[in-house]
Scaffold this motif. Structure first.
Motif, short mmCIF file in Angstrom:
data_model
loop_
_atom_site.label_atom_id
_atom_site.label_comp_id
_atom_site.label_asym_id
_atom_site.label_seq_id
_atom_site.Cartn_x
_atom_site.Cartn_y
_atom_site.Cartn_z
N ALA A 147 0.84 -1.21 0.00
CA ALA A 147 0.00 0.00 0.00
C ALA A 147 0.87 1.25 0.00
O ALA A 147 0.58 2.22 -0.72
CB ALA A 147 -0.91 -0.01 1.23
N GLN A 148 1.96 1.24 0.76
CA GLN A 148 2.84 2.41 0.80
C GLN A 148 3.51 2.61 -0.55
O GLN A 148 3.68 3.76 -1.00
CB GLN A 148 3.89 2.20 1.90
N GLU A 211 9.43 4.98 3.69
CA GLU A 211 8.95 6.33 3.95
C GLU A 211 10.11 7.24 4.41
O GLU A 211 10.16 8.42 4.06
CB GLU A 211 7.86 6.30 5.02
N GLU A 212 11.01 6.69 5.22
CA GLU A 212 12.17 7.47 5.65
C GLU A 212 13.03 7.87 4.44
O GLU A 212 13.51 9.00 4.36
CB GLU A 212 13.01 6.65 6.64
N ARG A 230 4.64 15.88 3.75
CA ARG A 230 6.07 15.59 3.85
C ARG A 230 6.76 16.60 4.75
O ARG A 230 6.49 17.81 4.65
CB ARG A 230 6.73 15.62 2.47
N PRO A 231 7.62 16.12 5.67
CA PRO A 231 7.97 14.71 5.93
C PRO A 231 6.92 14.02 6.78
O PRO A 231 6.32 14.63 7.65
CB PRO A 231 9.29 14.83 6.71
N THR A 232 6.70 12.71 6.53
CA THR A 232 5.71 11.95 7.30
C THR A 232 6.27 11.52 8.66
O THR A 232 5.51 11.28 9.59
CB THR A 232 5.27 10.69 6.54
N ARG A 233 7.58 11.43 8.77
CA ARG A 233 8.26 11.08 10.03
C ARG A 233 7.72 9.76 10.62
O ARG A 233 7.37 9.68 11.79
CB ARG A 233 8.13 12.20 11.05
N CYS A 234 7.62 8.75 9.77
CA CYS A 234 7.08 7.46 10.24
C CYS A 234 7.98 6.82 11.29
O CYS A 234 7.49 6.17 12.21
CB CYS A 234 6.89 6.52 9.06
N ARG A 235 9.28 7.00 11.17
CA ARG A 235 10.19 6.42 12.16
C ARG A 235 9.95 7.08 13.53
O ARG A 235 9.95 6.41 14.58
CB ARG A 235 11.64 6.62 11.72
N GLN A 236 9.76 8.39 13.50
CA GLN A 236 9.48 9.10 14.76
C GLN A 236 8.16 8.62 15.36
O GLN A 236 8.04 8.45 16.58
CB GLN A 236 9.44 10.60 14.52
N ILE A 237 7.15 8.43 14.52
CA ILE A 237 5.86 7.90 14.98
C ILE A 237 6.07 6.52 15.62
O ILE A 237 5.52 6.22 16.69
CB ILE A 237 4.86 7.82 13.82
#
Length: 1091
Positions: A147-148, A211-212, A230-237
């Motif tokens: 999906a991503q 995503e990163e 952007r940025p989605t910051r998925c790692r931070q999430i």
């Protein structure tokens, strides 16, 4: 449009209700024997399931079905409703059909949203679909990586395309899809510990890495060219969710842990459960999650660090609370042994976790405090154990009666057989029982009259088997042994009797021995007897001393010291005052004896010297104070109303200090000798204990509210309400106590508080200003009050500023801090000025009314700044007043500009031939226009109107003189000049009378035109020269150009006369006083230079 997250939350809440559908349907009741219409109207949904087809079985079948899609809500409803009694029996009735349809729709809607979390419960390894899925299909299959990837492709297509314009709806749709994706990502991470979620988690982690990478690509693009997401910051999430998950799991640590239930306190159970939760979850991470995570996540160490931090944070909170010694020991056991050895060194965890990088579970300060508490506890336990052993021996003495009563014997046996065979088995005589004797001893008012020896005489001499054989030597031996045994035990009985009966020691009728004096709480007398025995034993010239005598004296000294400790420990007891006096007297004597023995060689002294009774006293006082402060009265009423535990604790400690110091002054002061300086001593001890605890609190993570409360106690309550209490002040030297907090800690609290006040004031000013400017933008008419327009702007702002300044001055006592706060007012006024200038440019309908109201604000701000009691720095005060003057000018310029625009045509007629021919008409027309415009000022506040009229009065006079000096009118002869002079005086009176009538107090303006008229009227050069010098003296700002322009009106004046007047003016200007309270001619512009 409802935000997506909110809509999703509502859907999730609706899902919970779907589980109740079975019970709702099963609970529907009805009766088949009623008419169908009555069933619909009366019972509504109260229908009953057919016996052969229950809803419960259908629902159960639906839940257990391997292919849930095969049983849709519609087919379920067909089966359900068609088998319900009351509906199946009346298939043709329209009411029943209507009822059936309503139930069908209701259940269908609820079941359609069932299993929203199916991807969580059934998140098996996403299989490869037979056909390629779209974005929503991949999300449903928990294929987050796919999906991503679809989202990234859509993003590339939409933003990297060379086409200039993008469809806004496409961008919005992609933004919404990203939000849905991130939500699914959050759910997958949040359910990390679920075994059924592992493949979904693996897919989610793959998408995070992608995503990163995509975020890093977009960082090279200008911000305005990036997508809004952007940025989605998925790692931070991901990292934030991991922290939240850990904190939640630690907070809800398994309460069903069997071993925890066996622990004695709630703290021990909590610590045990948290520790076991850490171990259990870290093992899950190593066994399951480690394989799902890419290596660069270093997930084992990450989780270890998070669990370590969560465990550490909670242990700090527990360690800083009031915990028992048992709990203290348990926490130390976990820190030192269980956690590092059983948890971190577990065989499955050790190779994956670098325990050395985790740091200590407790900060050194907290750990040291627990250690000190534990060691103090162990010392007290050892000391208490020794006392308890003695007391247990004493308790046995109470059983002596029963022992003696239980002694049986027979008088008909031989005495020798009684001694050898029966030993102590003697029987009390019927007429004299031991119970009655012991009872008599306990109830006797004068216990000294019945000594252990006399008691024994009665007891033993009335025992059958002894009294019957008085001459037998074996019986005498037996009797003596029992006498000694009972005597030794009873001597130790009632060891703490002084505590219960510590009345004023009465003078005994007979002289008491050492033990008797101790029993009567006569410590001074008992100590004197010890001294005499010591002198007798050690001052003898005989070299050898009986060892048993020295041991006995040593024991007596230990008993005396113990009694002394107990008396001092009970100092605050009102019944203990006389005993305390006696104890203090003995301390002074012991100190003197210690000094005497200090001059003797160590090997010649008694082993108990020095006794150091004064040191024992001082140490006990410190322990008493610390204990009383630790157990400060929790029933303090005022403390119960406070909002936090810290505030309650500080209040209770402060009140305890005051209460105990008052007791010291009122009661203990009279007991102590002056050289003890007991009031100051106790004050220093309480001050130190209070200070120590405040330091601990100040160095912890405290809220701003708590910071303010501690500062209030330090600056206000403690020095003013406690130490300055009328009963304490004369007995305590406050200056010698020192500060409650070290400067470093106090500065940190002050910085925290001042930073908050700065931000708070800035926020207050900003909010008030934005609110006021919005009123201007909306063109809202200000309110009328007492006939003039008024604004609450300054009324709202100034109390906030003044309150903040006063708070800072009170708590921080630093003038520079108040200056710093007031500096914000300067920048605030500059913003005010800028916004007011922009308002005037808009030309809105209500601008005159808005400016009228703002003039009131400006005057209020000016009054506040000008008051000397407000602690402005000189630079800030000057800057604020300058800005306020500019604000006032902006408003005045607007109002006066409107008037001068209307008066301008009338000004043009002044000092022209039209004016000279009929000056009355010209001036009357000017005055009439003035009166009409002045009438518009009636809605101004009186003080503002008065100043504005003064400004207008001056400007009209300046314009009049300016028109006069334009020299459009030439006065050729004496008659014209005298006529013009008369006209000027008339005009001055007319104009000034108008202004005086409406409230102008600028009387000095009425003197200018008459003085100028005098120059026009005079013809003699000498007189004219003198008048000009006088004019220059009265108005130092008049220039040579002004004088020449005035003289040029007189065309009959010769050039030589002009030169002489100029020379005279130049010669005398240096001698004239140039200081004048008013300035007028500097505002009159003369355009042409006159030679």
């Amino acid at each position: 449009m409802m935000p997506f997250s909110k809509a999703r939350k509502e859907d999730l809440e609706e899902n919970k209700k779907s589980e109740q559908i079975c019970e709702e349907i099963i609970g529907i009741e009805g009766t088949a024997d009623e008419e169908p219409k009555e069933q619909c109207q009366k019972q509504k949904h109260k229908l009953k399931m057919a016996k052969n087809m229950k809803m419960t079985s259908l629902i159960k079948h639906r839940k257990n079905s391997k292919s849930e899609a095969a049983l849709t809500p519609e087919t379920l409803l067909e089966v359900d409703l068609d088998t319900i009694e009351g509906i199946a029996d009346s298939p043709g009735d329209p009411q029943v059909k209507c009822q059936k349809q309503k139930i069908r729709i209701k259940i269908s809607e609820k079941i359609k949203i069932l299993d929203f979390k199916k991807w969580q419960k059934n998140s098996k390894s996403p299989g490869t679909p037979s056909v390629e899925l779209d974005f929503n299909g991949n999300l449903e299959q928990n294929r987050l990586a796919e999906a991503q990837q679809q989202l990234v492709k859509a993003e590339e297509r939409l933003f990297v395309s060379k086409e200039g314009a993008r469809a806004e709806d496409e961008e919005d749709k992609l933004h919404m899809d990203y939000e849905i994706f991130v939500l699914h990502l959050r759910l997958a991470i949040n359910d990390s510990f679920s075994e059924d979620n592992q493949e979904t988690l693996k897919s989610a982690l793959t998408s995070i890495l992608k995503e990163e990478a995509q975020d890093r690509r977009w960082m090279e693009v200008a911000v305005d060219q990036r997508p809004v997401w952007r940025p989605t910051r998925c790692r931070q999430i991901h990292d934030t969710l991991l922290q939240t998950t850990v904190e939640e799991r630690m907070k809800n640590a398994d309460e069903q842990e069997n071993k925890a239930d066996m622990l004695s306190t709630s703290l021990k159970r909590e610590v045990f459960r948290m520790g076991k939760q850490v171990q259990k979850d870290l093992l899950t991470v190593v066994r399951n999650l480690r394989e799902r995570y890419p290596p660069d996540f270093d997930i084992c160490r990450t989780y270890a660090q998070l669990y370590h931090k969560a465990f550490s944070t909670r242990l700090q909170e527990l360690a800083r609370s009031k915990i028992s010694s048992e709990d203290c020991f348990y926490i130390l056991s976990w820190i030192v042994e269980y956690y590092p050895r059983d948890v971190l060194k577990h065989k499955e965890l050790e190779e994956h976790i670098n325990s050395s990088s985790l740091g200590p579970l407790l900060p050194e300060e907290d750990f040291k405090r627990l250690e000190e508490q534990y060691f103090s506890y162990k010392e007290v336990i050892q000391y208490t154990t020794d006392i308890i052993k003695d007391l247990e021996e004493n308790k046995k003495s109470e059983q002596i009666c029963e022992e003696i009563i239980g002694i049986e014997g027979t008088a008909d046996e031989e005495p020798k057989e009684q001694c050898q065979k029966q030993k102590h088995k003697l029987k009390m005589a019927k007429n004299m029982k031991m119970k009655s004797l012991i009872k008599h001893r306990k109830n006797s008012k004068s216990e000294a009259a019945l000594t252990p020896e006399t008691l024994l005489e009665v007891d033993l001499d009335t025992i059958e088997g002894i009294a019957d054989s008085p001459g037998d030597p074996q019986v005498k031996c037996q009797k003596q042994k029992i006498r000694i045994k009972i005597s030794e035990k009873i001597k130790q009985l009632d060891f703490k009797k002084w505590q219960k009966n510590s009345k004023s020691p009465e003078t005994p009728t007979v002289e008491l021995d050492f033990n008797g004096n101790l029993e009567q709480n006569r410590l001074a007398e008992a100590q004197q007897q010890l001294l005499e025995a010591e002198e007798c034993l050690f001052s003898s010239k005989e070299v050898t001393r009986a060892e048993d005598e020295e041991d006995k004296l040593h024991t007596d000294y230990e008993i005396f010291i113990l009694r002394l400790r107990l008396v001092i420990h009970d100092s605050f007891s009102e019944d203990n005052q006389e005993t305390l006096k006696s104890a203090l007297t003995s301390i002074l004597k012991e100190e003197a004896q210690d000094r005497r023995w200090a001059e003797v060689a160590v090997d010649q002294r008694p082993i108990w010297r020095p006794a150091r009774c004064r040191k024992i006293h001082d140490t006990l006082l410190q322990n008493i104070v610390e204990q009383r402060m630790k157990n400060a009265d929790e029933q303090e009423n005022k403390a119960d109303n406070l909002s936090t535990s810290l505030k309650k604790e500080v209040c209770r400690m402060g009140k305890q200090v005051q209460k105990d110091l008052l007791r010291v002054v009122r009661n203990l002061r009279e007991c102590y000798p002056p050289d003890f300086d007991i009031c100051q001593t106790y004050a220093q001890l309480y001050h130190q204990a209070f200070s120590t605890r405040l330091q601990e609190l100040a160095r912890s993570n405290i809220s701003l509210e708590e910071c303010l409360y501690i500062l209030s106690w330090i600056v206000d309550y403690y020095p003013k309400d406690v130490l300055k209490h009328k009963e304490l002040e004369e007995h305590i030297n406050n200056s010698s106590l020192g500060p409650l907090l070290p400067e470093e800690d106090l500065k940190r609290l002050e910085k925290q508080y001042f930073s908050y006040k700065e931000n708070e004031l800035r926020k207050w000013l900003s909010n008030a200003f934005e609110k006021e400017v919005k009123k201007w933008s909306d063109d809202i008419e200000p309110e009328l009050m007492d006939g003039y327009y008024f604004s609450n702007f300054a009324v709202d702002v100034l109390p906030l500023v003044d309150g903040a300044v006063k708070d800072v001055n009170t708590l921080l006592s630093c003038e520079c801090k108040a200056w710093s706060l007031l500096n914000q007012l300067d920048s605030f006024l500059l913003s005010y000025k800028t916004s007011l200038e922009e308002l005037i440019k808009r030309k809105q309908e209500n601008i005159p009314k808005t400016l009228s109201a703002n003039l009131v604000n400006i005057y209020q701000f000016r009054d506040y700044v000008q008051k000397p009691e407000h602690p402005f720095s000189e630079d800030t005060r000057t800057a604020c007043l300058s800005t306020l003057a500019d604000l006032k000018k902006i408003c005045y310029k607007y109002f006066l500009g409107l008037i001068h625009t209307e008066l301008k045509p009338l000004y043009h007629n002044l000092w022209t031939q039209v004016w000279f021919a009929g000056h009355c008409e010209v001036v009357e027309e000017l005055v009439k226009a003035l009166e009409n415009n002045i009438d518009n000022f009636k809605e101004l506040k009186p003080v503002c109107r008065e100043e504005l009229l003064a400004e207008l009065h001056e400007e009209v006079m300046v314009e009049y003189v300016r028109r006069m000096m334009k020299r459009k009118l030439k006065l050729k002869d004496k008659e014209q000049q005298e006529a013009a002079a008369e006209f000027i005086c008339h005009d001055s009176n007319t104009i000034c009378s108008v202004f005086a009538k409406v409230g102008s107090r600028e009387e000095w303006l009425g003197q200018i035109l008459p003085k100028l008229s005098e120059i026009l009227r005079l013809q003699d050069p000498g007189s004219l020269q003198l008048e000009i010098v006088t004019l220059a003296r009265d108005y130092p700002d008049i220039s040579k150009q002004h004088v020449l322009a005035l003289l040029n009106l007189k065309t009959n004046l010769s050039s030589s006369d002009l030169r002489r007047i100029k020379v005279c003016l130049s010669e005398n200007r240096g001698t004239l006083d140039t200081e004048s309270p008013t300035s007028f001619f500097s505002k009159v512009l003369v355009k042409r230079k006159i030679i």
